[in-house]
Design an enzyme around this catalytic site. Structure first.
Site, PDB file in Angstrom:
ATOM      1  N   CYS A 114       4.114 -29.820  52.058  1.00 19.99           N
ATOM      2  CA  CYS A 114       5.273 -30.353  52.797  1.00 19.99           C
ATOM      3  C   CYS A 114       6.565 -30.316  51.995  1.00 19.99           C
ATOM      4  O   CYS A 114       7.646 -30.469  52.557  1.00 19.99           O
ATOM      5  CB  CYS A 114       5.003 -31.780  53.253  1.00 19.99           C
ATOM      6  N   HIS A 253      12.066 -35.297  54.418  1.00 24.28           N
ATOM      7  CA  HIS A 253      10.944 -34.642  55.092  1.00 24.28           C
ATOM      8  C   HIS A 253      10.446 -35.589  56.184  1.00 24.28           C
ATOM      9  O   HIS A 253      10.364 -36.802  55.975  1.00 24.28           O
ATOM     10  CB  HIS A 253       9.840 -34.357  54.070  1.00 24.28           C
ATOM     11  N   ASN A 283       5.760 -33.684  62.446  1.00 26.81           N
ATOM     12  CA  ASN A 283       5.829 -33.094  61.113  1.00 26.81           C
ATOM     13  C   ASN A 283       5.620 -31.579  61.225  1.00 26.81           C
ATOM     14  O   ASN A 283       4.509 -31.115  61.455  1.00 26.81           O
ATOM     15  CB  ASN A 283       4.754 -33.738  60.227  1.00 26.81           C
TER      16      ASN A 283
HETATM   17  N1  ACO Z   1      -4.447 -43.734  67.471  1.00 32.00           N
HETATM   18  C1  ACO Z   1      -4.961 -44.978  67.421  1.00 32.00           C
HETATM   19  N2  ACO Z   1      -5.538 -45.475  66.330  1.00 32.00           N
HETATM   20  C2  ACO Z   1      -5.584 -44.709  65.229  1.00 32.00           C
HETATM   21  C3  ACO Z   1      -5.074 -43.394  65.217  1.00 32.00           C
HETATM   22  C4  ACO Z   1      -4.493 -42.913  66.401  1.00 32.00           C
HETATM   23  N3  ACO Z   1      -3.973 -41.682  66.482  1.00 32.00           N
HETATM   24  N4  ACO Z   1      -5.272 -42.876  64.000  1.00 32.00           N
HETATM   25  C5  ACO Z   1      -5.883 -43.805  63.265  1.00 32.00           C
HETATM   26  N5  ACO Z   1      -6.081 -44.913  64.006  1.00 32.00           N
HETATM   27  C6  ACO Z   1      -6.712 -46.162  63.612  1.00 32.00           C
HETATM   28  C7  ACO Z   1      -7.554 -46.004  62.379  1.00 32.00           C
HETATM   29  O1  ACO Z   1      -8.843 -45.521  62.714  1.00 32.00           O
HETATM   30  C8  ACO Z   1      -7.584 -47.414  61.850  1.00 32.00           C
HETATM   31  O2  ACO Z   1      -8.547 -48.167  62.571  1.00 32.00           O
HETATM   32  P1  ACO Z   1      -9.506 -49.172  61.766  1.00 32.00           P
HETATM   33  O3  ACO Z   1      -8.565 -50.176  61.139  1.00 32.00           O
HETATM   34  O4  ACO Z   1     -10.363 -49.690  62.848  1.00 32.00           O
HETATM   35  O5  ACO Z   1     -10.203 -48.325  60.750  1.00 32.00           O
HETATM   36  C9  ACO Z   1      -6.198 -47.953  62.214  1.00 32.00           C
HETATM   37  O6  ACO Z   1      -5.702 -47.097  63.249  1.00 32.00           O
HETATM   38  C10 ACO Z   1      -5.220 -47.939  61.050  1.00 32.00           C
HETATM   39  O7  ACO Z   1      -5.361 -46.682  60.391  1.00 32.00           O
HETATM   40  P2  ACO Z   1      -4.505 -46.290  59.138  1.00 32.00           P
HETATM   41  O8  ACO Z   1      -4.907 -44.948  58.649  1.00 32.00           O
HETATM   42  O9  ACO Z   1      -4.476 -47.412  58.159  1.00 32.00           O
HETATM   43  O10 ACO Z   1      -3.071 -46.210  59.821  1.00 32.00           O
HETATM   44  P3  ACO Z   1      -1.702 -46.028  59.132  1.00 32.00           P
HETATM   45  O11 ACO Z   1      -0.815 -47.107  59.516  1.00 32.00           O
HETATM   46  O12 ACO Z   1      -1.849 -45.714  57.672  1.00 32.00           O
HETATM   47  O13 ACO Z   1      -1.164 -44.708  59.843  1.00 32.00           O
HETATM   48  C11 ACO Z   1      -0.883 -42.378  59.359  1.00 32.00           C
HETATM   49  C12 ACO Z   1      -1.862 -43.496  59.738  1.00 32.00           C
HETATM   50  C13 ACO Z   1       0.131 -42.276  60.452  1.00 32.00           C
HETATM   51  C14 ACO Z   1      -1.644 -41.082  59.206  1.00 32.00           C
HETATM   52  C15 ACO Z   1      -0.198 -42.749  58.021  1.00 32.00           C
HETATM   53  O14 ACO Z   1      -1.149 -43.154  57.099  1.00 32.00           O
HETATM   54  C16 ACO Z   1       0.627 -41.659  57.431  1.00 32.00           C
HETATM   55  O15 ACO Z   1       1.651 -41.278  57.972  1.00 32.00           O
HETATM   56  N6  ACO Z   1       0.237 -41.159  56.253  1.00 32.00           N
HETATM   57  C17 ACO Z   1       1.051 -40.233  55.480  1.00 32.00           C
HETATM   58  C18 ACO Z   1       1.133 -38.895  56.110  1.00 32.00           C
HETATM   59  C19 ACO Z   1       1.952 -37.991  55.208  1.00 32.00           C
HETATM   60  O16 ACO Z   1       2.994 -38.344  54.689  1.00 32.00           O
HETATM   61  N7  ACO Z   1       1.481 -36.800  54.957  1.00 32.00           N
HETATM   62  C20 ACO Z   1       2.160 -35.996  53.974  1.00 32.00           C
HETATM   63  C21 ACO Z   1       2.762 -34.875  54.560  1.00 32.00           C
HETATM   64  S1  ACO Z   1       1.625 -33.785  55.317  1.00 32.00           S
HETATM   65  C22 ACO Z   1       1.558 -32.329  54.340  1.00 32.00           C
HETATM   66  O17 ACO Z   1       1.946 -32.286  53.203  1.00 32.00           O
HETATM   67  C23 ACO Z   1       0.857 -31.132  54.964  1.00 32.00           C
END
Ligand code: ACO
Length: 326
Positions: A114, A253, A283
């Site tokens: 990214c 980003h 993204n």
């Molecule tokens: N819809 C509903 N619920 C969901 C979803 C969804 N799409 N996805 C996950 N959940 C659930 C999970 O299963 C979890 O349930 P549980 O508590 O029963 O286990 C709950 O929601 C919370 O999950 P988290 O993973 O803690 O949610 P978080 O608030 O962290 O959000 C996300 C997830 C959006 C992926 C976040 O962690 C994020 O943005 N991470 C960073 C992404 C990033 O920056 N990537 C880098 C760039 S990508 C690249 O370089 C190619």
């Protein structure tokens, strides 16, 4: 006089097809509100199956060239940052050069996940600063829809397709002033495509295990991203004696609105100084930053202090400080 590299034109392209949160509700166990609240994303663009990353790169470059008096033959070098090249080889840059008729150009691809566009922009700027080239195109393009498992709610809600391009030319004022980059390879396992490389070549088994799709430990990446992007942006500001008042725009980003907000908050920047279009495109990996510049181009003025910042797989992150040139 120091020769710097300035962005002198910007182009962008996003596919017409829109994939909304509501549509994703029918594909995986998720809901519109959760996606908006946790990521800031409302919809993303999806490229047709028969079109490739190079096609989007071409569209972005043609859009860019249409705003200049240059033709493709004037270009010296094309650098493409992508994690979804048309092929493992040849490089997507070569395919793009051929399609647009950049007969006097050479080119290559780069991959820093990214953060790739920032790495490519800094690489491109070196060819200008050294005096080797006068016109360098830096393209960030990704067809993330091929990397995403649309049965995995953890990742399929995040990504979209798109491309952006900038032209770099020599300048004696404004342009790219400073930058800072970092990698932490120990973070590699938290965000990766497990199979399809030399370690785990594609096999029936890797396909069955869906290891050709993005794997992400979202929570861990989130934690590192918030710290990494905010820290490095703050360091670049300090290193250049910039206060929040001096900065016209932060161009982050677009991975998650909450990561963007945390970076902006640490830099002391109000919402109106932060470019955000994640709600429309999700993204797009290498395309997020040039697509922001493309959309904000009309608002930018010569001399505006702009901070670019990214964090992504690797882990790899960075920030660039530039003064807008036109
Ligand atoms: N819809 C509903 N619920 C969901 C979803 C969804 N799409 N996805 C996950 N959940 C659930 C999970 O299963 C979890 O349930 P549980 O508590 O029963 O286990 C709950 O929601 C919370 O999950 P988290 O993973 O803690 O949610 P978080 O608030 O962290 O959000 C996300 C997830 C959006 C992926 C976040 O962690 C994020 O943005 N991470 C960073 C992404 C990033 O920056 N990537 C880098 C760039 S990508 C690249 O370089 C190619």
């Amino acid at each position: 006089m120091i020769t710097r590299a300035a962005i002198t034109a910007v182009g962008g392209y996003v596919p017409e097809k829109i994939l909304t949160n509501k549509e994703l509700e029918k594909m995986v166990d998720t809901n519109d509100q959760w996606i908006r609240d946790r990521t800031g994303i409302e919809e993303r663009r999806i490229l047709d199956k028969d079109r490739a990353t190079s096609d989007m790169g071409v569209e972005a470059i043609l859009n860019l060239l249409s705003k200049t008096n240059y033709s493709a033959e004037d270009i010296d070098l094309i650098i493409v940052s992508t994690v979804s090249p048309d092929y493992v080889y040849p490089a997507t840059a070569n395919i793009i050069a051929d399609k647009i008729g950049a007969v006097n150009s050479w080119g290559f691809d780069m991959n820093a996940a990214c953060s790739g566009f920032l790495y490519a922009l800094r690489t491109g700027s070196q060819f200008i600063e050294s005096g080797m080239h006068k016109k360098v195109l830096v393209v960030g393009a990704d067809k993330m829809s091929i990397r995403v498992d649309y049965e995995d709610r953890n990742t399929c809600i995040l990504f979209g397709d798109g491309a952006g391009a900038v032209l770099l030319e020599p300048t004696e004022e404004n342009g790219i002033i400073d930058s800072k980059f970092a990698v932490d390879g120990s973070g590699g396992n938290f965000l990766m495509q497990k199979a399809g490389g030399s370690k785990y070549p594609t096999s029936l088994e890797t396909l069955k295990n869906k290891e050709h799709y993005i794997y992400q430990d979202g929570r861990t990446v989130f934690k590192f991203a918030v710290k990494g992007m905010a820290d490095i942006t703050e360091e670049v500001m300090k290193q250049n004696n910039l206060t929040a008042d001096d900065v016209a725009y932060l161009v982050p980003h677009q991975a998650n609105k909450r990561i963007i907000d945390a970076t902006a908050k640490r830099a002391g920047l109000p919402d109106e100084k932060v470019m955000v279009n994640i709600q429309k495109y999700g993204n797009t990996t290498n395309a997020t930053i040039p697509l922001c510049l493309w959309e904000w181009e009309d608002k930018l003025k010569p001399g505006d202090n702009i901070l670019l910042a990214a964090f992504g797989g690797g882990f790899a992150w960075g920030s660039i400080y530039l003064k807008w040139a036109y």
